[in-house]
Design an enzyme around this catalytic site. Structure first.
Site: not given
Ligand SMILES: NC(=O)C1=CN([C@@H]2O[C@H](COP(=O)(O)OP(=O)(O)OC[C@H]3O[C@@H](n4cnc5c(N)ncnc54)[C@H](O)[C@@H]3O)[C@@H](O)[C@H]2O)C=CC1
Ligand SMILES: CC(=O)C(=O)O
Length: 319
Positions: A152, A155, A179, A92
């Site tokens: 987490d 999970r 995280h 991350r």
């Molecule tokens: N906090 C957590 O527990 C988790 C966090 N994540 C994080 O969430 C984030 C998103 O993951 P995904 O949805 O899988 O990625 P993704 O690539 O499917 O979606 C990201 C979206 O952001 C958009 N985007 C990028 N720059 C932008 C901007 N300036 N303005 C508006 N939209 C913009 C893209 O067009 C895309 O649709 C990642 O950083 C991932 O690591 C994912 C799962 C768990």
């Molecule tokens: C991608 C991420 O941060 C998670 O699944 O925990």
């Protein structure tokens, strides 16, 4: 802050895997009256809006549209899920530079629309980016919340529930810290029903070992890697976690959840966002809950904080 008396409004910025799954969770659980989707990929957003709207007749009335930053003016909550996700093998923290760069312009655009609500952040590295949003927005810390270790912790509770063959709602425990790879399990406060986990194991699973529990934690810590190897992204569980946080805020539930929040001396830590249990309400963060940690857990938390501070240094001037 405006406490909206009219319809509740959530704006989601970044409707990729996480953002669109979150939108789906909100509609399914009837959490908000209005839902606005914003993404660089306008065509995809329009498609998502059409698809979600066609599901509304099966749920409760929710107004969903593809919006602009102007829609943030009336929003109760802006949720940021925009940015790069991990590729197989990436941590991350590897995402920090890519995602910090886009956050400045996103937050400026939201604040430029006179936004006066709460931010929820999920983009990784979530602790660092939550800190960034707090800094960039100028909002009080209680109104900028990162999803932290909410996932987490879920999970952890799920895997323990499988191990003990119990309803997950009877498993109580927290994962704290980053995280990410330095998250820690708070075994000293983990309970099954009202029994401490060690005592419950002695009584009801005498064949169980500490090694089993340690393996469970490793699987919790590495879950994202395991899922990303298989399907490229994780999204359903975090989407449900964000929906839970949204519900807690809009319904003023005062729930204790492990979110990323600014520490100002709690746990002996200062000037960083990190995952800790906190009471969440309509106001945002009501308070950090300082639970008693064992010596080892305290050390692990300090180490996690140190790793986060080092990661923040290229972007923020933190001590
Ligand atoms: N906090 C957590 O527990 C988790 C966090 N994540 C994080 O969430 C984030 C998103 O993951 P995904 O949805 O899988 O990625 P993704 O690539 O499917 O979606 C990201 C979206 O952001 C958009 N985007 C990028 N720059 C932008 C901007 N300036 N303005 C508006 N939209 C913009 C893209 O067009 C895309 O649709 C990642 O950083 C991932 O690591 C994912 C799962 C768990
Ligand atoms: C991608 C991420 O941060 C998670 O699944 O925990």
């Amino acid at each position: 802050m405006t406490i909206s008396k009219g319809p509740s409004r959530v704006v989601v910025i970044g409707t990729g895997y996480v953002g669109s799954s979150y939108a789906f969770s909100l509609i399914n659980q009837n959490i908000t009256d209005e839902l606005v989707l914003i993404d660089l990929n306008k065509e995809k957003t329009e498609g998502d809006v059409m698809d979600l709207n066609h599901g509304v007749p099966f749920g409760a009335p929710t107004k969903v549209w593809a919006g602009t930053y102007e829609d943030c003016k009336e929003a109760d909550i802006v949720v940021i899920t925009a940015g790069a996700n991990q590729q197989p093998g990436e941590t991350r923290l590897d995402l920090i530079e890519k995602n910090a760069a886009i956050f400045k312009s996103i937050v400026d655009s939201v604040m430029g629309a006179s936004f006066d609500g709460l931010f929820l952040i999920a983009t990784n590295p979530v602790d660092v980016l939550s800190y960034a949003v707090w800094k960039y927005s100028g909002l009080p810390m209680e109104r900028v919340i990162g999803s932290g270790t909410i996932l987490d912790t879920a999970r952890f509770r799920f895997m323990l529930s499988e191990y003990f063959e119990l309803d997950v709602r009877n498993v109580h425990g927290y994962i704290m810290g980053e995280h990410g790879d330095t998250a820690l399990p708070v075994w000293s406060q983990t309970r099954i029903g009202s029994e401490h986990i060690d005592r419950y194991m002695t009584k009801y699973k005498p064949e169980g070992t500490q090694q089993d529990l340690d393996n469970i934690f490793v699987n919790v810590r590495d879950a994202a890697y395991h899922i990303i190897e298989r399907k490229g992204a994780t999204h359903y569980a975090i989407a449900m976690g964000l929906a839970r946080l949204t519900k807690t805020i809009l319904r003023n539930e005062h729930s204790i959840l492990t979110v990323s929040t600014l520490l100002q001396g709690e746990y002996g830590l200062h000037d960083l966002y990190i995952g800790v249990p906190a009471v969440v309400s309509r106001k945002g963060i009501e308070r950090v809950v300082e639970i008693d940690l064992s010596e080892t857990e305290e050390k692990q938390l300090r180490h996690s904080a140190e790793v986060l501070k080092q990661a923040m240094k290229p972007v923020f001037n933190v001590q």
